[in-house]
Design a protein around this motif. Structure first.
Motif, PDB file in Angstrom:
ATOM      1  N   TYR A 164      -6.792  -2.631  19.031  1.00 55.61           N
ATOM      2  CA  TYR A 164      -7.162  -1.588  17.585  1.00 55.61           C
ATOM      3  C   TYR A 164      -7.817  -2.237  16.897  1.00 55.61           C
ATOM      4  O   TYR A 164      -9.027  -1.748  16.372  1.00 55.61           O
ATOM      5  CB  TYR A 164      -5.692  -0.968  17.337  1.00 55.61           C
TER       6      TYR A 164
ATOM      7  N   TYR B 243      -3.780  -0.669  23.110  1.00 56.93           N
ATOM      8  CA  TYR B 243      -3.362  -0.786  21.670  1.00 56.93           C
ATOM      9  C   TYR B 243      -3.572  -1.796  20.906  1.00 56.93           C
ATOM     10  O   TYR B 243      -3.657  -1.789  19.732  1.00 56.93           O
ATOM     11  CB  TYR B 243      -2.227  -0.100  21.179  1.00 56.93           C
TER      12      TYR B 243
ATOM     13  N   HIS C  84      -0.239  -1.216  15.324  1.00 59.06           N
ATOM     14  CA  HIS C  84      -1.231  -0.478  14.483  1.00 59.06           C
ATOM     15  C   HIS C  84      -0.985  -0.754  12.855  1.00 59.06           C
ATOM     16  O   HIS C  84      -1.681  -1.641  12.296  1.00 59.06           O
ATOM     17  CB  HIS C  84      -1.352   1.060  14.564  1.00 59.06           C
TER      18      HIS C  84
ATOM     19  N   LEU D  90       3.043   1.642  19.976  1.00 59.58           N
ATOM     20  CA  LEU D  90       1.728   1.776  19.757  1.00 59.58           C
ATOM     21  C   LEU D  90       1.708   1.902  18.091  1.00 59.58           C
ATOM     22  O   LEU D  90       0.739   1.124  17.413  1.00 59.58           O
ATOM     23  CB  LEU D  90       1.426   2.908  20.236  1.00 59.58           C
TER      24      LEU D  90
END
Length: 786
Positions: free
Chosen positions: A458, A455, A537, A533
């Motif tokens: 991202y 992650y 983000h 996660l």
């Protein structure tokens, strides 16, 4: 005049009676009703796809002379036929758009029969056949990651109208960037089977208090069925926005020798723009789209969600901080769209051309018809900014031929057609790179830390994708979590996964077996991991000024036929809440980034037992939008932390503490300005180490309002709870109770994976006794007798 026909109906599935009145085995149901209310998540059966029948008797008394009697369907799945007694009146193909059956002539003919007087006492028998059988020439494809439900799963209405009535009002409301200059164009389409030629129309614009802003009365000639009524210029209207969703009402009435008919629509004045290679703008200001997704699916009812359920769901989204939603993957209930208007949630709505490839002429015509109906029926909603034309159209499987050029040609046709029907909104698709240049807005596949990579990639991956497209919007991201499962080392799976520099989902990635190493297959599916996660983000999105926005997938866990091996079989478990609205921990991660109302939530409300060494430092995380927070462990302050969104995890609101063996009490006091909020949890801390699972226990842990809750636990040979056990457990019952199962939730599934070595099930009891049994392969079966 409109009457909701939600009262008592009778239903039967799996039969084709010679006459709808001839089958004895009918059950009483109320509408809305889905024939797959529970079998969509049955662990041992395929969900039903086939014909079903509904019947009722109507007292038809139309107050209008020469009036029309109509049945209005807000949605029925997937092919539907309407009968008045044995006379077929209308057939409709498509499970998600609204449609109407005019039963006037059939009713009048039946009322003249002896059967009506002698057998039905003047009432009119209406039968409706629905059919959700697999059909390759229909959309959506059965390869889709959601059930193709059957039944009258949205509301059905009896409508009385005069000979001349209004079928549809198209109200185009716009305002410039300054918000000072507005325009309102009103058109109407009339329902006029008797060919009434002239009438008088009146158009009113009412503000949110019901006061008349402007009105106009005009004589009209009814010829082609549609007519432009007004084109007004307005100064300084109140603006619709996600923070202040101001709605006006357009009221159109038609007066003729056959009577008067009124129709009202809500509108909002707003201006939006996708900046090329840049962010999204609403009313001249940048707005980061903070989005989610929605399927029409709920525990115990499947697609047949009531208005109260839909309202609860949409309000929960708004409470989480959502200002954008993609309705996946079909036209949804008018109730949901009305709530988006009134709550201030921008919308991407799409037709169900989803997976499988491209069919023939019948297939294409259905797609065109569904696009037309979606745009015309939801044209007036100020919340809608995007018409979606497809989803994962790069996914073959239904047809022997998969021709990218033919798919491109049809996508271009739909794109042009959408702009012809409504040039004020954008078009979009998700995950079909070879069509990305056709639509206005494109969303590639980015699943960093779930289906591909880690992650922490991202932002890098998203920026690379952003540079490829004129207008980029990232919809669908996140990952599955088995509700109530937690981890002391949630990022352990990342050690197994290589940073890939790309994050697209590929064929087979959703499988729990085979293929490359990936968190979706090799991770623990804990709520703890998903919180990390999502946390990553969201903190990254705050540093991406070019980003239009994102939409996590999805808001609520939902049923799907393509995931039988998930911890709750046949459930897509990527939701922020469970299928019954129970919030997962990750709900509060979003809330801590997306909302202003002070909140604080200690991670672990559904984590009753933590584990580790005596004296080991263990992390407590608090998700909060407050400026600072003070944590207390067992009554003693552990200090004050300042919130910093870029301090991962938990925006710096984390403490490494030493728990005592046994019960621990954690409390947080968070402050935002002069406002203080608190939260607290209690949990056991286990220092005893466990060996291999050896036995299972079954205990009643709650008895409330006639519902008993039972908990099965896995222990080792020394009776130490095995807190990492993921054994499958099957619950059953004999006697006078009723197992609450097939709900698709962590508490309402009779066959599921355990979470931290435990699982719960509930029983609806009667006055008699019953026995609950829990079985797990390789473990002695246990039971409890009540």
């Amino acid at each position: 005049m409109r009457q909701d026909l939600g009262g008592i109906w009778e239903a039967v599935r799996g039969v084709e009676p010679g006459s709808p009145e001839s089958v004895p085995l009918w059950e009483n149901v109320t509408l809305p009703h889905c024939v797959n209310a529970v079998d969509g998540v049955h662990p041992d059966l395929n969900y039903y796809q086939g014909p079903s029948w509904y019947r009722t008797r109507l007292k038809v008394s139309n107050p209008y002379e020469n009036g029309r009697t109509l049945l209005h369907f807000e949605g029925a799945g997937q092919k539907t036929s309407v009968f008045v007694y044995t006379t077929e009146v209308k057939t409709h193909v498509g499970g998600y758009d609204e449609w109407t059956a005019d039963i006037t002539e059939a009713v009048e003919a039946f009322k003249k029969t002896d059967i009506c007087r002698e057998l039905f006492n003047g009432e009119v028998p209406v039968s409706i056949r629905t059919d959700n059988s697999r059909d390759l020439e229909m959309i959506p494809s059965d390869l889709s990651d959601f059930n193709i439900y059957g039944g009258l799963y949205r509301y059905v209405n009896l409508v009385y109208a005069p000979a001349l009535s209004i079928e549809k009002v198209f109200a185009f409301a716009e305002v410039d960037k300054t918000g000072k200059n507005a325009r309102l164009q009103v058109k109407a389409r009339f329902y006029n089977p008797d060919q009434v030629s002239s009438a008088e129309a009146e158009v009113k614009l009412l503000d949110q208090m019901g006061r008349i802003v402007r009105k106009e009365r005009l004589k009209v000639n009814i010829e082609g069925g549609s007519l432009s009524l007004t084109d007004w210029r307005l100064k300084n209207p109140l603006i619709w926005s996600t923070d202040r969703p101001v709605l006006y009402t357009v009221e159109v009435s038609i007066h003729s020798s056959n009577g008067e008919y009124k129709h009202a629509e809500k509108v909002g004045f707003r201006h939006f723009e996708f900046i090329e290679k840049g962010p999204f703008m609403l009313n001249g200001k940048r707005l980061l789209l903070k989005g989610t997704h929605r399927h029409e699916d709920h525990a115990g009812v499947a697609a047949a969600m009531t208005e109260d359920m839909i309202r609860t769901e949409m309000k929960m989204m708004k409470d989480m901080g959502v200002n954008f939603i993609r309705l996946g993957h079909y036209q949804q209930s008018r109730i949901a769209l009305d709530l988006c208007d009134s709550l201030g949630i921008l919308v991407w709505e799409e037709i169900p051309w989803c997976r499988g490839g491209l069919g023939g002429d019948v297939y294409k015509e259905q797609a065109r018809r569904m696009l037309t109906n979606m745009i015309e029926q939801h044209y007036n909603h100020p919340s809608i900014i995007i018409w979606g034309l497809g989803n994962e159209n790069d996914w073959p499987g239904d047809f022997s031929q998969f021709d990218k050029e033919k798919i491109r040609a049809f996508m271009k046709e739909l794109n042009d057609f959408s702009h012809k029907l409504d040039n004020s909104r954008k078009t979009a698709i998700r995950r079909c790179d070879f069509c990305s240049d056709i639509v206005d807005v494109y969303s590639p596949s980015i699943w960093a830390g779930w289906y591909r990579g880690v992650y922490t990639e991202y932002k890098k991956v998203s920026e690379a994708e952003f540079k490829k497209y004129k207008h980029f919007l990232h919809v669908e991201w996140g990952g599955d979590s088995h509700a109530r499962r937690h981890s002391e080392n949630p990022d352990n799976a990342l050690m197994k996964v290589q940073a890939a520099g790309e994050a697209d989902e590929r064929a087979g990635d959703a499988s729990l077996y085979g293929g490359s190493t990936r968190v979706s297959k090799d991770g623990d599916w804990s709520e703890s991991y998903i919180c990390n996660l999502v946390d990553w983000h969201l903190k990254e999105q705050e540093t991406m000024p070019w980003l239009t926005g994102t939409a996590q997938w999805p808001f609520k866990d939902f049923s799907t036929p393509v995931r039988p091996d998930n911890p709750v079989p046949y459930m897509n478990q990527k939701g922020v809440v469970e299928r019954d609205f129970t919030k997962k921990e990750v709900f509060y991660v979003y809330q801590s980034y997306w909302t202003d109302k002070p909140m604080a939530h200690i991670y672990g409300h559904s984590w009753p037992v933590r584990w580790g060494e005596a004296g080991e430092d263990k992390m407590i995380k608090v998700y909060s939008n407050c400026d600072e927070a003070e944590l207390f462990l067992n009554g003693k302050s552990q200090g004050v932390k300042k919130r910093n969104s870029q301090d991962f995890p938990a925006a710096g609101l984390r403490w490494n503490l030493k728990f005592i063996a046994g019960e621990n009490h954690v409390r947080v006091v968070a402050r935002k300005g002069k406002v203080t909020v608190e939260d607290s949890i209690r949990f056991q801390y286990q220092t005893a180490k466990w060996s291999a699972p050896a036995r299972m226990t079954l205990t009643k842990i709650e008895d409330k309002d006639g519902i008993q809750t039972f908990e099965a636990k896995i222990v080792d040979e020394n009776n130490v709870p095995c807190l990492d056990a993921r054994n499958w457990v099957r619950f059953s019952l004999a006697g006078d109770g009723e197992l609450i199962e097939h709900q698709g939730t962590s508490w309402g599934s009779s066959f599921l994976q355990m979470y931290n070595g435990r699982a719960i099930i509930r029983v609806k009891s009667t006055k008699g006794g019953y026995v609950v049994v829990a079985k797990s392969e390789g473990i002695p079966t246990v039971s409890i007798n009540l």
